[in-house]
Motif scaffolding. Structure first.
Motif, PDB file in Angstrom:
ATOM      1  N   GLU A  80       0.884  -1.088  -0.079  1.00 21.80           N
ATOM      2  CA  GLU A  80       0.022   0.002  -0.084  1.00 21.80           C
ATOM      3  C   GLU A  80       0.964   1.421  -0.098  1.00 21.80           C
ATOM      4  N   GLU A 113      -1.589 -12.692  -1.839  1.00 23.41           N
ATOM      5  CA  GLU A 113      -2.992 -13.004  -1.438  1.00 23.41           C
ATOM      6  C   GLU A 113      -3.174 -14.280  -2.686  1.00 23.41           C
ATOM      7  N   GLU A 129      -3.643  11.471   0.033  1.00 23.55           N
ATOM      8  CA  GLU A 129      -3.037  11.458   1.573  1.00 23.55           C
ATOM      9  C   GLU A 129      -3.121  12.929   1.790  1.00 23.55           C
ATOM     10  N   TYR A 261      -5.085   3.316  11.590  1.00 21.00           N
ATOM     11  CA  TYR A 261      -6.380   3.948  11.379  1.00 21.00           C
ATOM     12  C   TYR A 261      -6.573   4.302  12.942  1.00 21.00           C
ATOM     13  N   ALA A 278     -15.028  -4.382  -2.164  1.00 23.73           N
ATOM     14  CA  ALA A 278     -14.510  -2.941  -1.890  1.00 23.73           C
ATOM     15  C   ALA A 278     -13.651  -2.485  -2.985  1.00 23.73           C
TER      16      ALA A 278
HETATM   17  P1  HAM Z   1      -7.042  -1.138   1.296  1.00 19.36           P
HETATM   18  O1  HAM Z   1      -8.516  -1.044   1.958  1.00 19.36           O
HETATM   19  O2  HAM Z   1      -6.203  -2.231   1.706  1.00 19.36           O
HETATM   20  O3  HAM Z   1      -6.529   0.278   1.744  1.00 19.36           O
HETATM   21  O4  HAM Z   1      -7.120  -0.978  -0.265  1.00 19.36           O
HETATM   22  C1  HAM Z   1      -7.518  -0.133  -0.786  1.00 19.36           C
HETATM   23  C2  HAM Z   1      -8.169  -0.472  -2.206  1.00 19.36           C
HETATM   24  O5  HAM Z   1      -7.454  -1.352  -2.944  1.00 19.36           O
HETATM   25  C3  HAM Z   1      -9.712  -1.456  -1.814  1.00 19.36           C
HETATM   26  O6  HAM Z   1     -10.769  -1.067  -1.395  1.00 19.36           O
HETATM   27  C4  HAM Z   1      -9.461  -2.159  -3.007  1.00 19.36           C
HETATM   28  O7  HAM Z   1     -10.383  -1.763  -4.009  1.00 19.36           O
HETATM   29  C5  HAM Z   1      -8.032  -2.456  -3.538  1.00 19.36           C
HETATM   30  N1  HAM Z   1      -7.179  -3.649  -3.246  1.00 19.36           N
HETATM   31  C6  HAM Z   1      -6.780  -4.161  -1.942  1.00 19.36           C
HETATM   32  N2  HAM Z   1      -6.251  -5.306  -2.196  1.00 19.36           N
HETATM   33  C7  HAM Z   1      -6.356  -5.735  -3.246  1.00 19.36           C
HETATM   34  C8  HAM Z   1      -6.065  -6.740  -4.240  1.00 19.36           C
HETATM   35  N3  HAM Z   1      -5.125  -7.937  -3.477  1.00 19.36           N
HETATM   36  N4  HAM Z   1      -6.447  -6.727  -5.624  1.00 19.36           N
HETATM   37  C9  HAM Z   1      -7.117  -5.957  -6.225  1.00 19.36           C
HETATM   38  N5  HAM Z   1      -7.445  -4.947  -5.309  1.00 19.36           N
HETATM   39  C10 HAM Z   1      -6.982  -4.414  -4.037  1.00 19.36           C
HETATM   40  C11 HAM Z   1      -5.228   0.842   1.667  1.00 19.36           C
HETATM   41  O8  HAM Z   1      -4.537   0.260   0.951  1.00 19.36           O
HETATM   42  C12 HAM Z   1      -5.036   2.124   2.413  1.00 19.36           C
HETATM   43  N6  HAM Z   1      -3.454   2.358   2.367  1.00 19.36           N
HETATM   44  C13 HAM Z   1      -5.822   3.113   2.037  1.00 19.36           C
HETATM   45  C14 HAM Z   1      -5.818   4.607   2.800  1.00 19.36           C
HETATM   46  C15 HAM Z   1      -5.188   5.547   2.310  1.00 19.36           C
HETATM   47  N7  HAM Z   1      -5.934   4.844   4.138  1.00 19.36           N
HETATM   48  C16 HAM Z   1      -5.737   5.868   4.368  1.00 19.36           C
HETATM   49  N8  HAM Z   1      -4.944   6.361   3.023  1.00 19.36           N
END
Ligand code: HAM
Length: 424
Positions: A80, A113, A129, A261, A278
């Motif tokens: 991320e 994953e 951000e 968070y 999501a």
């Molecule tokens: P996250 O919920 O882990 O948050 O990921 C955000 C979005 O990335 C998810 O809602 C989904 O759409 C997409 N996503 C996550 N994992 C996968 C995967 N394996 N394959 C496809 N799509 C995926 C974050 O990453 C935090 N950094 C968000 C954030 C920013 N919070 C505060 N600032």
């Protein structure tokens, strides 16, 4: 030798790349309009950055990171970007220039994953951000940007859920309360949640298994157990969203998978997506800047999963990207091909999207290609036209043909009424 892309990764071929470019261009435009500047950080970071920020007992850190090397020098492919953005902000001492700064990023993330629909090992996020403020209006801005972006993508039918999870200190009482309540029903929880009871009890609220859902839905709401100032912060976020006309639901069971968070958290889902529904997740992380060695500064952000947005667009029939070409240069007979090539170059230099046949196909086959490519005009170059020095231009929508005196006239004709089909 394996000649396939690794599981959970995929190629984006030219046929799909147009849509990716459109989403990226839209995101850049929206982010810039809302005052976010682009940041590009390395895809590799020291593993310790993610362990410290995302948290040791999280799925991502425990089992989903691609780690290279061991010990202090070990590197990880970023799962991320929030941690990276904060790291870069502090490393460049941006907080000393001005504490409040807003960033956006678009790029690949990596999580080991089990691949399935909507869950990739390499996927792409676009996120923002906003660092340096505790203002609840900033939470509202960040959430609004996400919704505006989906609107700009032409995506409707998504659902926004919002919660406040307090801070590790302020939620301690609630954590003990639910641990005690859930502990009494531990037998009925799934094996994963039984493990979570000790390590990460909040994640139980997020479990999708029906038996666990039934138990957690009887728990008291976290909002009733937070201190008054935190509840007031959340009320202000909700009220600002309402006045901005952003539709949302309060969901007292919404938790997020990372330890950083605090306070407001949110998620945007889409019904067309199935189990991995999501599209976007985000929230406040008011302790992270200080935890990574900086001053105590509030921050809030989100990330959108691009592959999932594409899936939702496809499912709702909005992903059609019909290729558009201005002019297809069709030739009759091999002798005119060099002349046709000169015309092709002139058309392209004039800023038109032009294409021609390089496979020696018949006029009929060339007309079929022109159609497939969505050509608005076909310039037909035959021996007669070459001998007489004229240009025969067919309008594909009306089937009308014009005989024009020179290539400038062709350019003028094909340039009129191009709408959004410009490439120059
Ligand atoms: P996250 O919920 O882990 O948050 O990921 C955000 C979005 O990335 C998810 O809602 C989904 O759409 C997409 N996503 C996550 N994992 C996968 C995967 N394996 N394959 C496809 N799509 C995926 C974050 O990453 C935090 N950094 C968000 C954030 C920013 N919070 C505060 N600032």
């Amino acid at each position: 030798m394996k000649l396939k892309a690794p599981p959970g990764t995929e190629d984006i071929l030219p046929a799909q790349a147009g849509l990716w470019q459109r989403l990226e261009a839209t995101a850049r435009e929206v982010f810039a309009r809302w005052g976010y500047g682009e940041i590009r950080t390395p895809v590799l970071e020291f593993t310790s950055l993610f362990v410290r920020s995302i948290g040791e007992a999280t799925d991502v850190v425990e089992k989903e990171m691609y780690v290279i090397g061991e010990g202090d020098d070990s590197l990880a492919l970023r799962p991320e970007a929030t941690a990276s953005v904060v790291r870069a902000y502090l490393q460049a001492n941006l907080h000393k220039v001005r504490a409040f700064q807003k960033f956006y990023y678009i790029g690949p993330m990596f999580r080991h994953e089990r691949p399935q629909a909507g869950r990739r090992r390499q996927f792409h996020q676009m996120g923002i951000e906003a660092i340096g403020s505790l203002d609840p209006l900033l939470d509202a801005e960040v959430v609004t940007v996400a919704c505006e972006l989906f609107g700009a993508f032409g995506l409707s039918g998504f659902r926004l859920r919002l919660n406040s999870i307090g801070t590790p200190t302020s939620r301690r009482g609630y954590r003990e309360l639910i641990r005690e309540r859930l502990g009494r029903q531990a037998e009925a929880l799934c094996p994963d949640c039984r493990r979570r009871l000790e390590r990460n009890v909040f994640r139980i609220l997020d479990c999708k298994r029906p038996a666990c859902v039934e138990i957690t839905r009887n728990l008291p709401s976290i909002l009733d157990h937070l201190p008054e100032d935190e509840r007031e912060h959340f009320r202000r976020v909700c009220s600002a969203l309402r006045s901005a006309g952003v539709e949302f639901e309060e969901d007292p069971y919404l938790v997020r998978g990372f330890d950083y968070y605090t306070a407001t958290v949110f998620e945007i889902t889409h019904g067309a997506l199935g189990a991995q529904d999501a599209l976007c997740g985000g929230g406040r992380y008011d302790n992270l800047v200080a935890d990574l060695g900086g001053p105590p500064l509030g921050a809030v952000g989100f990330a959108i999963g691009v592959e999932r947005v594409l899936m939702a667009l496809r499912e709702s029939g909005q992903a059609e990207e019909r290729p558009r070409l201005d002019v297809f240069v069709a030739t009759v007979g091999g002798d005119v091909r060099p002349a046709a090539f000169t015309h092709l170059v002139a058309l392209r230099r004039a800023g038109l999207r032009a294409e021609a046949d390089y496979e020696g196909r018949s006029l009929k086959a060339q007309m079929r290609s022109a159609n497939k490519l969505g050509a608005r005009f076909v310039l037909i170059v035959g021996e007669d036209e070459a001998r007489q020095g004229v240009f025969r231009l067919r309008n594909m929508a009306t089937a009308e043909e014009k005989v024009l005196p020179d290539i400038q006239a062709v350019i003028a004709e094909a340039t009129t009424d191009r709408g959004s089909n410009r490439c120059a």
